[in-house]
Design an enzyme around this catalytic site. Sequence first.
Site, PDB file in Angstrom:
ATOM      1  CE  LYS A   1     -59.941 -12.604  76.001  1.00 61.19           C
ATOM      2  NZ  LYS A   1     -60.894 -12.611  77.144  1.00 61.19           N
TER       3      LYS A   1
ATOM      4  CB  SER B   1     -60.563 -16.499  77.840  1.00 59.82           C
ATOM      5  OG  SER B   1     -61.206 -15.230  77.910  1.00 59.82           O
TER       6      SER B   1
ATOM      7  CB  SER C   1     -61.763 -13.775  80.933  1.00 64.58           C
ATOM      8  OG  SER C   1     -62.618 -14.884  80.848  1.00 64.58           O
TER       9      SER C   1
END
Length: 378
Positions: free
Chosen positions: A74, A129, A153
């Site tokens: 990520k 996210s 997220s």
Amino acid sequence: MSGAREMATAVCAGATTAVGTVTAALARIERVDPVLCAFAEVWEEEALRGARAVDDRIAAGERPPLAGVPIGVKGRHGLRGAGPLIAAGCVPVGATAVPGPGTAWQTWGLGRYGRTVNPWRYDRTPGGSSAGSAAAVAAGLVPLATGTDGAGSVRIPAAWCGVIGLKTTNGRLPSADRTGLAAPGVLTRSVADAEAYWRVVSGGAPGPGPGPGPGPVRPPVAVWSPDLGFADPDPEPVAVAHAAARRLADAGAVRLLPPGTPLRLDDPATAWLALRGSGTGDLRTAARVRAANDRVLAALFRRADLLLTPTTPCAAHGHEGPEDRYSTALTWAFNLSGHPALSLPAGFGRDGCPVGLQLVAAPGREEQLLAVAGSATC
């Protein structure tokens, strides 16, 4: 595309090589990512170099548990937390997309070619996210991608992209988040791959284990809540998630308690925002909300093993944003409390997009979440 465990088994057995596995993943990314925009960066040279190093380890007699598995990490700083996975034989192939500058609400990613799209419907967000990680896994670019979960997220994009999303117990694994609200996590297409991730990253991390000790095996007791006592979810995700919870019960994976006094938490929105330093709310109010919810959750987990909810209160929205709707309504309470949670694919809405079922367990019981998720197909 095979799963992470199958890939590693093939590499360790000599049926293929890490270089071959990683090369195939890079080819998939090159072919699909111009539309999906799941990656912010692709590290072709570094990935092939890492794959050759794994093949050298195999030739020397090592058998890493995730040998040659291509993974996404990520964001551009995702390698910082990937050390245990790399040691286990994983090969990072790139940084997955996260929200870019000016992307309000943190619900979509900005990849190399533009905004990250939902693999099921390009006009919908994949959630955020950990947007790129979820999209890359759902589209079969990589079998596993890392995430971080500060308000949902990992779980929200897992739900909207139809994959597994595990948020670990806050504080159990290293995290750079100074507020203590964020915890590392993973996105995979199978529970088995999430279990493989957990075995690698948890190592000797202390925890109470999967559940009760010796004695007759019984399914864990679960409580269903459509709204945690404060949210206003749409009827469709509630219905789809509840049907999935019923299937878990019918399969003997859980024992659902009959409806009783509804679970009532205080809305964590102002507390979360205050603790995050957004300038909204005050810390004294945040402490009261947190303490009140901790008491309610402690009482719940004295009588039950799991809490089941929809992962999100609404379907995946378009790229224009959610307006005034918090997609985090059912997830961020467990960033405040620290409980581990997992989003499991529950089915599909009328719009063709996936819906998630959220499983929440007592602190340190990641193994129980994974065991229940793996014991039945929703």
